[in-house]
Structure formats: structure tokens, C-alpha cells
Scaffold this active site. Sequence first.
Site, PDB file in Angstrom:
ATOM      1  N   GLY A  66      37.656  17.191 -59.533  1.00 55.08           N
ATOM      2  CA  GLY A  66      38.959  16.541 -59.394  1.00 55.08           C
ATOM      3  C   GLY A  66      39.603  16.433 -60.753  1.00 55.08           C
ATOM      4  CB  CYS A  93      33.185  19.236 -61.892  1.00 57.01           C
ATOM      5  SG  CYS A  93      34.272  19.069 -63.329  1.00 57.01           S
ATOM      6  CE1 TYR A  94      36.926  11.605 -61.175  1.00 58.46           C
ATOM      7  CE2 TYR A  94      36.297  11.834 -58.859  1.00 58.46           C
ATOM      8  CZ  TYR A  94      36.856  11.083 -59.891  1.00 58.46           C
ATOM      9  OH  TYR A  94      37.346   9.835 -59.633  1.00 58.46           O
ATOM     10  CD  GLU A 189      33.468  24.744 -57.436  1.00 57.34           C
ATOM     11  OE1 GLU A 189      32.287  24.608 -57.788  1.00 57.34           O
ATOM     12  OE2 GLU A 189      34.386  23.996 -57.813  1.00 57.34           O
ATOM     13  CG  ASP A 245      47.533  33.594 -38.765  1.00 54.80           C
ATOM     14  OD1 ASP A 245      46.569  34.256 -39.197  1.00 54.80           O
ATOM     15  OD2 ASP A 245      48.327  32.985 -39.504  1.00 54.80           O
ATOM     16  CE  LYS A 384      46.616  35.545 -42.793  1.00 55.13           C
ATOM     17  NZ  LYS A 384      47.770  35.097 -42.009  1.00 55.13           N
TER      18      LYS A 384
END
Length: 528
Positions: A66, A93-94, A189, A245, A384
Site C-alpha cells: 500500500g 511490503c506494507y 507478485e 465478454d 479479462k
Amino acid sequence: MIAGRHGPSGPSRLDTVLVVDFGAQYAQLIARRVREAHVYSEIVPHTISAAEVAARAPAAVIYSGGPKSVHQPGAPLPDPGILDLGIPTLGICYGIQVVAQQLGGSVDRSGRGEYGRTSFTPTPADDAGPPSSVLFDQVPPRFDVWMSHFDAVVEAPPGFRVTGSSPDAPVAAMEDPQRRIYALQFHPEVAHSDGGQQILKSFLYEVAGCRPTWTMSSVIDAAVASVRSQVGDQRVICGLSGGVDSAVAAALVHKAIGDQLTCVFVDTGLLRAGEAEQVEATFRGQFDIDLVHVEAAGRFLGALDDIADPERKRKIIGETFIRVFEETAAGLGDARFLVQGTLYPDIIESGTKDAARIKSHHNVGGLPEDMAFELVEPLRSLFKDEVRAVGEELGLPEEIVWRQPFPGPGLAVRIVGTITAERVEILRAADAIVTEEVRRAGLYRQLWQSFAVLPVVRTVGVQGDERTYAHPVVIRAVTSDDAMTADWARLPYDLLERLSSRIINEVPGVNRVALDITSKPPGTIEWE
Ligand code: XMP
């Protein structure tokens, strides 16, 4: 009234990982990486209570990065009770700083901070031994990771051991295996962290005991079951736009309920070349779906007569579309459900989206609130790329699954000026050449979008000794991850040469080809 969001947001019988979102874009990326490890993940706000987490019974919880400092007033902090639930937790991290602060360690401005690539060394169990953490069992003794932090953990909480360090973060990894709480200062990530995906997998499989059961076929099975239980034996309609979609949503719903589904395809006359035929061949031909094809080109062109203003064009197209759809739906009177191709990012962003309106987007699925339908949204938990994978698994043709995005108002917003049937014809023909040549050059999937624009001006040229006075066509090709920002694509010169010569030779009414070299911002992707 359209009913509110409904139904389970994910298949409950799968292991679920909750990604707690502390802001910025990190949470989405983590959720995607977890899914790439075939474990279902969902993003939840940091305000979720420990009781709500417990009620979801997730296999694991991940605290995202964050943009804030844990010491900042108003910094997003999770319910400390979450760490008492005994659920395997990974802070990133945060997230490591949150864990340290809430469990009695200490977090400080270490002075230098680290931004970008830095080397990480797992702490060995003893001098020459294997790494002390199961997270680093499968990665090298030292590797590069991506860091982006100013604060750092300077003291691990009681009960924790330090499992790795970097030059400027002595506590770059820590864990309490008894409580199954793990934390990393770096971002596993992001692609720049070597072995990052392996570390996430070790957490998911070894620590949390997740099974890699989130596959496209499990997604399809879960969606089929959920659609069946939602609609029972009632009739359902689905608007098809030619885009990926709505196509995947329709194919999924058809798999679930067969001929209870009717698809409606409105040909606005503003579509790309071959789009109507493709939809016909796929849905009527291949899938044998009940398909109503509404030929409305004349009606749309009539409504757009003499209109040059982009916002008015969009409004007119949106309204005309709704009228046509309503009239068609009325003829299918007993349908109570409407399929929408809503995706997971729309769900995550809804409510937080407050961006200034640049253009009024007309979504082909964006039907009015007062239509008496309940929504069926089989893609609402998917990103997606997962929608594309589901489409492939369902056997939809490559041309549909991998089709580049296309705006709801279609070619109308690529004709800069008033719209006539002749101008639509010119643009459609030029656009087809762009698509064909970009495909032939093997670039179609790499580009976010590549298309032609027709500004309604005329320029002087000379062809076969004769003066011409005709339209220019502009080539627009961009790379992008999400259409929020975009860069103009550096197309190879030989491709540009073929585009120029083919468009001028093959499309009557065009005597010049130009290239748009504007990124977004300051430009937008579409010209209107
Ligand atoms: P802009 O031009 O705003 O476009 O940079 C960003 C992305 O959105 C697409 N686009 C639309 N999509 N309805 C849609 O469904 C619309 O009205 C619309 N306008 C633009 C555009 O093609 C690009 O991918």
C-alpha cells in the site's frame, strides 16, 4: 428495476485466499498471481472485520502492499483480530509492516528505503544449511527482488524469526510458523522479483495447504451450476456485441441452460468488417444458440444524420441501442433474466471509481435501470485474461476470444465529423486492412488496439497523373495494460508501408495515410 448484485461471488467449495487491499494496484496483481497458481482468490477491503474473515473460512489471507506508512494518521490498518484467527497469513511490503506493528515488533524510517531491484538473501538455518523458511526452499541462496518501501521492520515481533535480509532491510522476511504468519518486505507478485511466483506457491501449497484446483474447467463448472440455480427453468436473454465478454458470457450461459437462452445481436451498421457474420457463424452455426439478429443500420444512421459532436453521437447511439433492444426484448416477453458480461475489475472498482468524466462511455451491455430484468453475471469473478481462457476452453473461435477491444459506439467515434453510409464504408474497409496486415505481421495480440480513423477533411493528391481531392486515413495503434494509459506502438516501417499502399490503392475515397504518434495521456485512444 434491475436487481442488485446477487449470488455468491466465487465458487465456495474451492480453497479461497482473501487478499486484503491496502490501496494502490498491488492487490489486483497479487490476486492474479494466486489464481495463476490455480488457487481462487478474492480482494477484500482492509475494513473487513475478523468476524467477517472467519465467516468466509478462507484457506489463507494475504496483506497487500500500500502507498501509506503505518505511522501516518489515517493509514489503513486491518482488524488486529484477523491475526488471532489461526488462518495462514502472508504480509507483503506494507503488509509486513502491519504484521510487525500489530504483533509488537517495530517499524521505522530506516533512513534509506529501497526502490527497485535489490538482492535478497534468505537466512540459512545454520551456517551452511538450507534456508530457515519453507518459503525459500525452492529458490536460490540469493536472488534479486523488487522493493519499494521507505519504512522498514527493524525488530521482528516476539515469537517471530528473521528469515531473510537485503542490504537495507535487515528484516526483509520474517515468520512465526507456529501461528502460520509469514511476511516479506519485497513484492513476490511483480515479475521483477526472481522466484516470486515460486515463493507465493510455497506459501499457498506448503503453508496454507491449498490445492491447485482453480482451473478454467472448475470455473466453468461453478459458473454453470450457479447460473442453473439462479434462473431455474426461466427464459434468459443476452445482448451480443461481437466483443469477447458478451460472447464468453453467452457461451457459458448456453452451456448451463441450453435453449432457455436467446441472444440478441443488434447490427448498428457501425461494426467492424465481418463482425456480424462472425457472430452468426459462431452462435447460430457452431453453438446452435437461438439468435435474434436485428438489422438496425438504417435506424442508427438516420438518428446520427448531420451530428458531428462526439458526446451527442455517443448519447444518440446509446439511446437508439436501448430502444432497439427494448423493442426486441418485448417480443421475447417471457424472459426475466438478462446476461451481462461484467468482469471482476468492474466489481472491484465500482464504488471507488470517481474519475473525472472524459467521455461518456456507452457500453453495449449498459441497459437502463428500469428494464424489468434480473441480472445474470457469470464473469463477475474473472479477470479479462481468465475470460479469454474460459472462452478458449468453451471452444469459441480465436477471432472472437482474442479480438481487440472495440468501443460501444463503434466506428461512429472514429469518423471525426458527420457520419454517412459512404464514410462508414470507407472506414470499415480501411480498418479491415489494418487488422489484416497487423495480424499478418504477428502483432495483433501484442497491440492493445490497432485501427483506422477517418477525419472528415479532404486533401489534395495525385494518382495516375490526375489530381485527387479525397480523405486521409489515420492509423492508430497503441500498447497498453488496461486502457487507462497507453503508448503509441512503434510499428515496423515495412508494415506501415504496406498499410499505406494497400489503403490508398484499395479504398476508394482515400488518398493519404497518416500515423497517430500520441500517447495517452495527453491523447485518448479513440479520437472522439
Ligand atoms: P479512450 O478513448 O477513452 O478509450 O482512451 C479507452 C478504452 O475504452 C474504449 N472505449 C469504449 N468502450 N464504450 C466502450 O465499451 C465506449 O463508449 C468507449 N469509448 C472508448 C476504447 O476503445 C479504449 O479501449
